[in-house]
Design a protein around this motif. Structure first.
Motif, PDB file in Angstrom:
ATOM      1  N   TYR A 101     -52.932 -13.394 -40.314  1.00 36.05           N
ATOM      2  CA  TYR A 101     -53.075 -14.318 -40.454  1.00 36.05           C
ATOM      3  C   TYR A 101     -51.972 -15.532 -41.074  1.00 36.05           C
ATOM      4  O   TYR A 101     -51.169 -16.329 -40.235  1.00 36.05           O
ATOM      5  CB  TYR A 101     -54.251 -15.040 -40.340  1.00 36.05           C
ATOM      6  CG  TYR A 101     -55.421 -14.416 -39.717  1.00 36.05           C
ATOM      7  CD1 TYR A 101     -55.829 -14.650 -38.826  1.00 36.05           C
ATOM      8  CD2 TYR A 101     -56.445 -13.781 -40.629  1.00 36.05           C
ATOM      9  CE1 TYR A 101     -56.878 -13.880 -37.654  1.00 36.05           C
ATOM     10  CE2 TYR A 101     -57.976 -12.899 -39.735  1.00 36.05           C
ATOM     11  CZ  TYR A 101     -57.419 -13.121 -38.351  1.00 36.05           C
ATOM     12  OH  TYR A 101     -58.510 -12.483 -38.279  1.00 36.05           O
ATOM     13  N   ALA A 105     -49.075 -17.684 -38.286  1.00 39.22           N
ATOM     14  CA  ALA A 105     -49.016 -18.682 -38.651  1.00 39.22           C
ATOM     15  C   ALA A 105     -47.509 -19.148 -38.645  1.00 39.22           C
ATOM     16  O   ALA A 105     -47.278 -20.168 -38.215  1.00 39.22           O
ATOM     17  CB  ALA A 105     -49.723 -19.486 -39.793  1.00 39.22           C
ATOM     18  N   VAL A 117     -52.341 -18.303 -30.079  1.00 41.72           N
ATOM     19  CA  VAL A 117     -53.094 -18.780 -30.703  1.00 41.72           C
ATOM     20  C   VAL A 117     -54.260 -18.912 -30.008  1.00 41.72           C
ATOM     21  O   VAL A 117     -55.323 -18.872 -31.777  1.00 41.72           O
ATOM     22  CB  VAL A 117     -52.550 -20.108 -30.006  1.00 41.72           C
ATOM     23  CG1 VAL A 117     -53.491 -21.454 -31.310  1.00 41.72           C
ATOM     24  CG2 VAL A 117     -51.105 -21.245 -31.727  1.00 41.72           C
ATOM     25  N   ASP A 118     -54.183 -18.891 -29.298  1.00 42.40           N
ATOM     26  CA  ASP A 118     -55.669 -18.587 -28.838  1.00 42.40           C
ATOM     27  C   ASP A 118     -56.758 -17.064 -29.612  1.00 42.40           C
ATOM     28  O   ASP A 118     -57.658 -17.048 -29.328  1.00 42.40           O
ATOM     29  CB  ASP A 118     -56.389 -18.625 -26.775  1.00 42.40           C
ATOM     30  CG  ASP A 118     -55.826 -20.291 -26.372  1.00 42.40           C
ATOM     31  OD1 ASP A 118     -56.119 -20.901 -27.471  1.00 42.40           O
ATOM     32  OD2 ASP A 118     -54.932 -20.203 -25.284  1.00 42.40           O
ATOM     33  N   THR A 121     -57.001 -17.214 -33.194  1.00 36.54           N
ATOM     34  CA  THR A 121     -58.689 -18.032 -33.143  1.00 36.54           C
ATOM     35  C   THR A 121     -59.463 -17.806 -33.088  1.00 36.54           C
ATOM     36  O   THR A 121     -60.744 -17.256 -33.910  1.00 36.54           O
ATOM     37  CB  THR A 121     -57.737 -19.945 -32.862  1.00 36.54           C
ATOM     38  OG1 THR A 121     -57.062 -20.278 -33.079  1.00 36.54           O
ATOM     39  CG2 THR A 121     -59.129 -20.375 -32.738  1.00 36.54           C
ATOM     40  N   ASP A 122     -59.878 -16.861 -31.399  1.00 38.21           N
ATOM     41  CA  ASP A 122     -60.901 -16.249 -31.733  1.00 38.21           C
ATOM     42  C   ASP A 122     -60.781 -15.006 -32.276  1.00 38.21           C
ATOM     43  O   ASP A 122     -62.161 -15.248 -32.873  1.00 38.21           O
ATOM     44  CB  ASP A 122     -60.301 -15.912 -30.086  1.00 38.21           C
ATOM     45  CG  ASP A 122     -60.977 -16.832 -28.914  1.00 38.21           C
ATOM     46  OD1 ASP A 122     -61.008 -18.114 -28.836  1.00 38.21           O
ATOM     47  OD2 ASP A 122     -59.865 -16.390 -27.896  1.00 38.21           O
ATOM     48  N   PHE A 124     -60.045 -14.545 -35.399  1.00 38.85           N
ATOM     49  CA  PHE A 124     -60.621 -14.976 -36.789  1.00 38.85           C
ATOM     50  C   PHE A 124     -62.646 -15.527 -36.398  1.00 38.85           C
ATOM     51  O   PHE A 124     -62.784 -14.586 -37.233  1.00 38.85           O
ATOM     52  CB  PHE A 124     -59.922 -15.932 -37.574  1.00 38.85           C
ATOM     53  CG  PHE A 124     -60.198 -16.774 -38.580  1.00 38.85           C
ATOM     54  CD1 PHE A 124     -59.955 -15.699 -39.717  1.00 38.85           C
ATOM     55  CD2 PHE A 124     -61.234 -18.261 -39.152  1.00 38.85           C
ATOM     56  CE1 PHE A 124     -60.489 -15.875 -41.095  1.00 38.85           C
ATOM     57  CE2 PHE A 124     -61.659 -17.885 -40.495  1.00 38.85           C
ATOM     58  CZ  PHE A 124     -61.294 -17.279 -41.342  1.00 38.85           C
ATOM     59  N   ARG A 125     -62.394 -16.086 -35.400  1.00 37.41           N
ATOM     60  CA  ARG A 125     -63.493 -16.566 -35.429  1.00 37.41           C
ATOM     61  C   ARG A 125     -64.745 -15.417 -35.278  1.00 37.41           C
ATOM     62  O   ARG A 125     -66.326 -15.424 -35.696  1.00 37.41           O
ATOM     63  CB  ARG A 125     -63.856 -17.426 -34.226  1.00 37.41           C
ATOM     64  CG  ARG A 125     -64.784 -18.297 -34.227  1.00 37.41           C
ATOM     65  CD  ARG A 125     -65.219 -19.157 -32.638  1.00 37.41           C
ATOM     66  NE  ARG A 125     -63.811 -20.141 -33.581  1.00 37.41           N
ATOM     67  CZ  ARG A 125     -62.670 -20.647 -31.756  1.00 37.41           C
ATOM     68  NH1 ARG A 125     -63.401 -19.792 -30.726  1.00 37.41           N
ATOM     69  NH2 ARG A 125     -62.467 -21.589 -32.352  1.00 37.41           N
TER      70      ARG A 125
END
Length: 182
Positions: A101, A105, A117-118, A121-122, A124-125
């Motif tokens: 990650y 970044a 980015v999407d 983010t998804d 990691f979530r």
């Protein structure tokens, strides 16, 4: 990034593919040719910090083309992004890059890619929920969970540790509060 942040230093040491745009004398040692010239079109994997420095530098002439062009590193190329889209839990992020990650970044600081980015983010979530489930399982990770936990990148390991130690800390705190109030 802190100067003394070991994780940031290790992230910046990650190799990224670079293509030299012009002949650069004196950098031949990067290509195994001590004292020689790196020719235009030469592709080399360089540490991220060096690749960025060469990409933003334009030699002695201001306004001329950059020395190198950066490409996405292997852990962030389309095949990995597609695998993360399909099932984020099936990808061994640690095998891709120990600081996956953080690398993402840093690369997104250089390139504008809304899809990445999407996806990150998804990813990691989605993975954070599974990490929390494993951290709160009193009997330890299930058989399939061992491989998943081995594949956590460094930031996910911090999440796991925090989720695992959090309930213990709350319990100790509440016991201390009870002792001081009695």
């Amino acid at each position: 990034m802190s100067y003394y942040d070991v994780d940031a230093i290790l992230t910046d040491a990650q190799k990224v593919p670079c293509t030299f745009e012009i002949d650069v004398p004196g950098l031949g040692y990067l290509d195994g040719n001590p004292g020689g010239t790196v020719k235009a079109g030469t592709k080399l994997d360089l540490p991220l910090w060096l690749g960025v420095m060469l990409a933003v530098s334009s030699g002695n002439n201001s306004g001329s083309q950059p020395l190198v062009t950066l490409d996405f590193p292997a852990p962030l190329q389309q095949r990995v992004i597609n695998a993360l889209k399909a099932d984020p839990n099936s990808v061994d992020l640690r095998a891709q890059a120990p600081h996956f990650y953080a690398l993402g970044a840093r690369i997104l600081d250089l390139f504008e890619d809304d899809e990445m980015v999407d996806v990150l983010t998804d990813t990691f979530r989605t993975r954070a929920a599974k990490i929390a489930d494993h951290a709160h399982n009193a009997r330890g990770p299930l058989t399939d969970g061992v491989d998943f936990l081995r594949g956590l990148d460094e930031s996910e390991r911090v999440v796991f540790k925090s989720a695992h130690e959090g309930p213990k800390s709350v319990k100790n705190w509440s016991q201390d509060v009870k002792k001081t109030n009695t």
